[in-house]
Design an enzyme around this catalytic site. Structure first.
Site, PDB file in Angstrom:
ATOM      1  N   GLY A  41     -64.212 -27.236 -54.140  1.00 54.87           N
ATOM      2  CA  GLY A  41     -63.263 -27.036 -53.046  1.00 54.87           C
ATOM      3  C   GLY A  41     -62.842 -28.375 -52.491  1.00 54.87           C
TER       4      GLY A  41
ATOM      5  N   HIS B 254     -67.010 -23.573 -45.579  1.00 52.24           N
ATOM      6  CA  HIS B 254     -67.175 -25.036 -45.617  1.00 52.24           C
ATOM      7  C   HIS B 254     -65.811 -25.738 -45.483  1.00 52.24           C
ATOM      8  CE1 HIS B 254     -69.110 -28.753 -47.587  1.00 52.24           C
ATOM      9  NE2 HIS B 254     -67.822 -29.009 -47.678  1.00 52.24           N
ATOM     10  N   GLU B 255     -64.810 -25.223 -46.206  1.00 55.56           N
ATOM     11  CA  GLU B 255     -63.476 -25.861 -46.184  1.00 55.56           C
ATOM     12  C   GLU B 255     -62.770 -25.647 -44.847  1.00 55.56           C
ATOM     13  OE1 GLU B 255     -63.243 -27.844 -48.423  1.00 55.56           O
ATOM     14  OE2 GLU B 255     -64.523 -26.965 -49.955  1.00 55.56           O
TER      15      GLU B 255
ATOM     16  N   HIS C  16     -63.846 -28.100 -42.394  1.00 55.38           N
ATOM     17  CA  HIS C  16     -63.172 -29.409 -42.529  1.00 55.38           C
ATOM     18  C   HIS C  16     -61.866 -29.433 -41.730  1.00 55.38           C
ATOM     19  CE1 HIS C  16     -65.517 -31.783 -45.339  1.00 55.38           C
ATOM     20  NE2 HIS C  16     -65.517 -30.837 -46.273  1.00 55.38           N
TER      21      HIS C  16
ATOM     22  N   CYS D 158     -70.995 -32.004 -50.381  1.00 54.45           N
ATOM     23  CA  CYS D 158     -69.651 -32.260 -49.864  1.00 54.45           C
ATOM     24  C   CYS D 158     -69.163 -33.579 -50.448  1.00 54.45           C
ATOM     25  CB  CYS D 158     -69.682 -32.344 -48.336  1.00 54.45           C
ATOM     26  SG  CYS D 158     -68.048 -32.663 -47.627  1.00 54.45           S
ATOM     27  N   LEU D 159     -67.934 -33.576 -50.939  1.00 47.92           N
ATOM     28  CA  LEU D 159     -67.376 -34.798 -51.521  1.00 47.92           C
ATOM     29  C   LEU D 159     -67.229 -35.894 -50.464  1.00 47.92           C
ATOM     30  CD1 LEU D 159     -64.691 -33.158 -53.845  1.00 47.92           C
ATOM     31  CD2 LEU D 159     -66.852 -34.225 -54.567  1.00 47.92           C
TER      32      LEU D 159
ATOM     33  N   GLN E  33     -59.852 -34.029 -45.964  1.00 48.89           N
ATOM     34  CA  GLN E  33     -60.662 -34.979 -46.734  1.00 48.89           C
ATOM     35  C   GLN E  33     -59.830 -36.049 -47.434  1.00 48.89           C
ATOM     36  OE1 GLN E  33     -62.828 -31.534 -48.688  1.00 48.89           O
ATOM     37  NE2 GLN E  33     -64.441 -33.076 -48.711  1.00 48.89           N
TER      38      GLN E  33
HETATM   39  O1  GNR Z   1     -67.927 -29.517 -54.473  1.00 49.63           O
HETATM   40  C1  GNR Z   1     -68.449 -28.945 -53.514  1.00 49.63           C
HETATM   41  N1  GNR Z   1     -69.515 -28.163 -53.721  1.00 49.63           N
HETATM   42  C2  GNR Z   1     -70.056 -27.336 -52.752  1.00 49.63           C
HETATM   43  C3  GNR Z   1     -71.298 -26.794 -52.996  1.00 49.63           C
HETATM   44  C4  GNR Z   1     -71.877 -25.944 -52.086  1.00 49.63           C
HETATM   45  C5  GNR Z   1     -71.188 -25.617 -50.937  1.00 49.63           C
HETATM   46  C6  GNR Z   1     -69.950 -26.151 -50.667  1.00 49.63           C
HETATM   47  C7  GNR Z   1     -69.377 -27.012 -51.586  1.00 49.63           C
HETATM   48  S1  GNR Z   1     -67.800 -27.661 -51.276  1.00 49.63           S
HETATM   49  C8  GNR Z   1     -67.913 -29.164 -52.156  1.00 49.63           C
HETATM   50  C9  GNR Z   1     -66.586 -29.891 -52.167  1.00 49.63           C
HETATM   51  C10 GNR Z   1     -66.213 -30.281 -50.765  1.00 49.63           C
HETATM   52  O2  GNR Z   1     -66.691 -31.205 -50.175  1.00 49.63           O
HETATM   53  N2  GNR Z   1     -65.357 -29.530 -50.150  1.00 49.63           N
HETATM   54  O3  GNR Z   1     -65.034 -29.771 -48.877  1.00 49.63           O
HETATM   55 NI    NI Z   2     -66.750 -30.756 -48.010  1.00 50.87          NI
END
Ligand code: GNR
Ligand code: NI
Length: 170
Positions: free
Chosen positions: A46, A134-135, A138, A92-93, A51
């Site tokens: 995601g 999660h997104e 952000h 999270c990236l 980001q």
């Molecule tokens: O790549 C991602 N893997 C992930 C794994 C578990 C829960 C959420 C994520 S999202 C993350 C990419 C990211 O930072 N998205 O905002």
């Molecule tokens: Ni993230």
């Protein structure tokens, strides 16, 4: 296609609140494609526009094994359908190389527009539910680390800050 630069914690730009998208044009599609490319190149499932320093309500997600089933979510919102709390090892990236158990409600009803502006409603569970929540965090300027104890968060912060200070990039 362009690979976009991903901001990393504790960059203050990750704290900005994204505003709604009102124009559904070719620029939006091109930007969404760049986000998808960036996400695939970074091996993510995601990516939120925040980001990549674009503060509008746009998310790309692909939770398929083959990375060939992308979702583009514009102005996404969700309602909790099952408030059983489940934990999942999240990454999270924007918080590279840290993986932590995060607790979130299990089942959601997701409402979003596509890149044409058409509205959709879907039920999400499992990884998709985790990823959507999660997104959307952000887009509100919220990060996975905000769910951790202050001690843990500060340790991650100083490690990533040190890494940034050591490298010329970012
Ligand atoms: O790549 C991602 N893997 C992930 C794994 C578990 C829960 C959420 C994520 S999202 C993350 C990419 C990211 O930072 N998205 O905002
Ligand atoms: Ni993230």
């Amino acid at each position: 296609m362009n690979k976009l630069n991903i901001l990393t914690f504790p960059d203050p730009r990750l704290r900005k609140k994204a505003s709604p998208i009102t124009v559904f044009d070719e620029n939006l599609k091109n930007f969404a494609e760049d986000m998808l490319f960036t996400m695939y190149e970074s091996n993510g499932i995601g990516l939120a526009a925040t980001q990549v320093d674009f503060h509008k309500r746009l998310i790309v997600i692909d939770v398929s094994d083959e990375q060939n089933d992308p979702y583009f979510l514009v102005n996404p919102t969700f309602k909790v359908l099952d408030d059983t709390i489940e934990h999942f090892k999240e990454g999270c990236l924007s918080v590279p190389s840290f993986f932590e158990d995060i607790y979130r409600p299990k089942k959601i009803e997701l409402t979003f527009q596509d890149l044409e502006g058409k509205q959709h409603v879907e039920i999400a569970e499992g990884v998709l539910s985790v990823c959507v929540q999660h997104e959307i965090d952000h887009l509100e300027g919220k990060l996975m680390v905000d769910y951790l104890s202050p001690l843990k968060r500060d340790r991650i912060k100083s490690k990533l800050q040190r890494k940034k200070d050591d490298s010329p990039k970012n």
